[in-house]
Design a protein around this motif. Structure first.
Motif, PDB file in Angstrom:
ATOM      1  N   ALA A 272      62.407  74.332  30.871  1.00 23.06           N
ATOM      2  CA  ALA A 272      61.302  73.606  31.506  1.00 23.06           C
ATOM      3  C   ALA A 272      60.119  73.464  30.548  1.00 23.06           C
TER       4      ALA A 272
ATOM      5  N   GLY B 275      69.756  74.554  38.759  1.00 25.11           N
ATOM      6  CA  GLY B 275      68.320  74.827  38.757  1.00 25.11           C
ATOM      7  C   GLY B 275      67.963  75.952  37.808  1.00 25.11           C
ATOM      8  N   SER B 276      68.818  76.974  37.714  1.00 29.59           N
ATOM      9  CA  SER B 276      68.551  78.105  36.820  1.00 29.59           C
ATOM     10  C   SER B 276      68.623  77.684  35.355  1.00 29.59           C
TER      11      SER B 276
ATOM     12  N   ALA C 155      68.284  74.586  34.127  1.00 31.76           N
ATOM     13  CA  ALA C 155      67.183  73.667  33.827  1.00 31.76           C
ATOM     14  C   ALA C 155      65.871  74.417  33.657  1.00 31.76           C
ATOM     15  N   ALA C 156      65.672  75.490  34.422  1.00 29.20           N
ATOM     16  CA  ALA C 156      64.427  76.253  34.336  1.00 29.20           C
ATOM     17  C   ALA C 156      64.250  76.902  32.962  1.00 29.20           C
TER      18      ALA C 156
ATOM     19  N   PHE D 216      65.412  83.286  33.803  1.00 30.98           N
ATOM     20  CA  PHE D 216      66.279  82.256  34.362  1.00 30.98           C
ATOM     21  C   PHE D 216      67.646  82.237  33.676  1.00 30.98           C
TER      22      PHE D 216
ATOM     23  N   CYS E 235      62.646  72.908  39.377  1.00 30.34           N
ATOM     24  CA  CYS E 235      63.836  73.733  39.159  1.00 30.34           C
ATOM     25  C   CYS E 235      63.913  74.851  40.191  1.00 30.34           C
ATOM     26  N   ARG E 236      62.764  75.430  40.513  1.00 34.17           N
ATOM     27  CA  ARG E 236      62.751  76.497  41.518  1.00 34.17           C
ATOM     28  C   ARG E 236      63.127  75.952  42.902  1.00 34.17           C
TER      29      ARG E 236
ATOM     30  N   VAL F 263      57.955  70.638  36.123  1.00 36.01           N
ATOM     31  CA  VAL F 263      59.416  70.690  35.987  1.00 36.01           C
ATOM     32  C   VAL F 263      59.942  72.047  36.441  1.00 36.01           C
ATOM     33  N   LEU F 264      59.218  73.114  36.106  1.00 32.82           N
ATOM     34  CA  LEU F 264      59.670  74.443  36.498  1.00 32.82           C
ATOM     35  C   LEU F 264      59.640  74.614  38.016  1.00 32.82           C
TER      36      LEU F 264
ATOM     37  N   LEU G 110      65.227  73.533  43.401  1.00 34.17           N
ATOM     38  CA  LEU G 110      66.684  73.441  43.337  1.00 34.17           C
ATOM     39  C   LEU G 110      67.327  74.813  43.563  1.00 34.17           C
ATOM     40  N   GLN G 111      66.753  75.827  42.944  1.00 38.16           N
ATOM     41  CA  GLN G 111      67.306  77.165  43.105  1.00 38.16           C
ATOM     42  C   GLN G 111      67.300  77.614  44.567  1.00 38.16           C
TER      43      GLN G 111
END
Length: 253
Positions: free
Chosen positions: A98, A91-92, A94-95, A169, A107-108, A103-104, A110-111
């Motif tokens: 973003a 997630g980090s 991918a962010a 990130f 990703c968050r 999308v961001l 996921l984090q």
């Protein structure tokens, strides 16, 4: 059963690694807060959607914490700690790249799975440490919420002033990657496993109810507080949370 690739470490080494992993999570919990106005302008979005960068993270953490903790009891705490930190790392990374706010936010979310570092760490401490050392070790890991959170606010301001929000990130990814390596090398797998069942229904009902209510609050002003969509989300969210409460009264664990 010990870790297959290393000898069992002294419990102080294990504690140091667990504290580092907790700090890596706590940094990302707060580093995004000073960046919210910057991200709102960057992605040309509303304040409500920008705050979902924090809301989505906390929501994911709230749901993942008990579920992943339970899976750790079943399949191995060190194994699930590695998995949750690896998801956090993905997630980090991918962010950093973003392209838009949606999308961001994903990703968050996921984090947020990285929050499982805390219940898993507490379980590892209970299994590995001498009984008289457990309270101090649990307190040390718990304290990183405040330490890492405060440090994250300061670091975020420096990064935003000096370079780019994407480095928030990037720094998080580096810290989590280091935590993954350290956990793999120095945290032994717990010999204690507890056969049990994960409350999947409860997790789905809780997350669905919270998402529906938070989405209605996020879009209420734009869609209209009395609009059918907002009222529908309120009703669905409330119904799911009531169903969650009823379901939790019936599960054995």
């Amino acid at each position: 059963m010990t870790h297959p690739s290393v000898e069992r470490q002294h419990h102080n080494v294990t504690l140091g690694v667990l504290v580092f992993a907790g700090v890596a999570f706590a940094l990302q919990q707060t580093m995004v807060i000073p960046a919210l106005p910057v991200l709102q302008h960057e992605f040309d979005t509303t304040t409500a959607w920008a705050t979902w960068l924090l809301t989505g993270f906390l929501l994911s953490a709230s749901v993942a914490t008990p579920l992943v903790g339970k899976l750790g009891d079943q399949y191995g705490k060190e194994r699930l700690l590695l998995i949750s930190l690896s998801v956090f790392f993905l997630g980090s990374v991918a962010a950093i790249f973003a392209p838009n706010i949606g999308v961001l936010i994903a990703c968050r979310i996921l984090q947020g799975v990285g929050a499982a570092v805390f219940p898993l760490s507490f379980s590892i401490i209970r299994d590995e440490f001498p009984r008289e050392k457990v309270p101090v070790a649990v307190g040390a890991v718990s304290s990183v919420f405040a330490i890492g959170g405060g440090l994250g606010l300061v670091l975020s301001g420096v990064i935003l002033d000096a370079i780019s929000w994407r480095w928030i990130f990037g720094l998080g990814a580096v810290a989590v990657a280091a935590a993954v390596v350290l956990v793999h090398l120095f945290v032994p797998e717990s010999p204690i496993k507890t056969p049990s069942r994960v409350d999947v229904i409860g997790g789905v009902l809780l997350s669905g109810g919270l998402v529906a209510l938070l989405l209605s609050l996020t879009e209420g002003e734009r869609w209209g507080w009395s609009s059918g969509r907002i009222l529908g989300l309120f009703i669905v969210g409330t119904a799911l949370l009531i169903a969650w409460g009823v379901a939790e009264l019936r599960v054995p664990e």
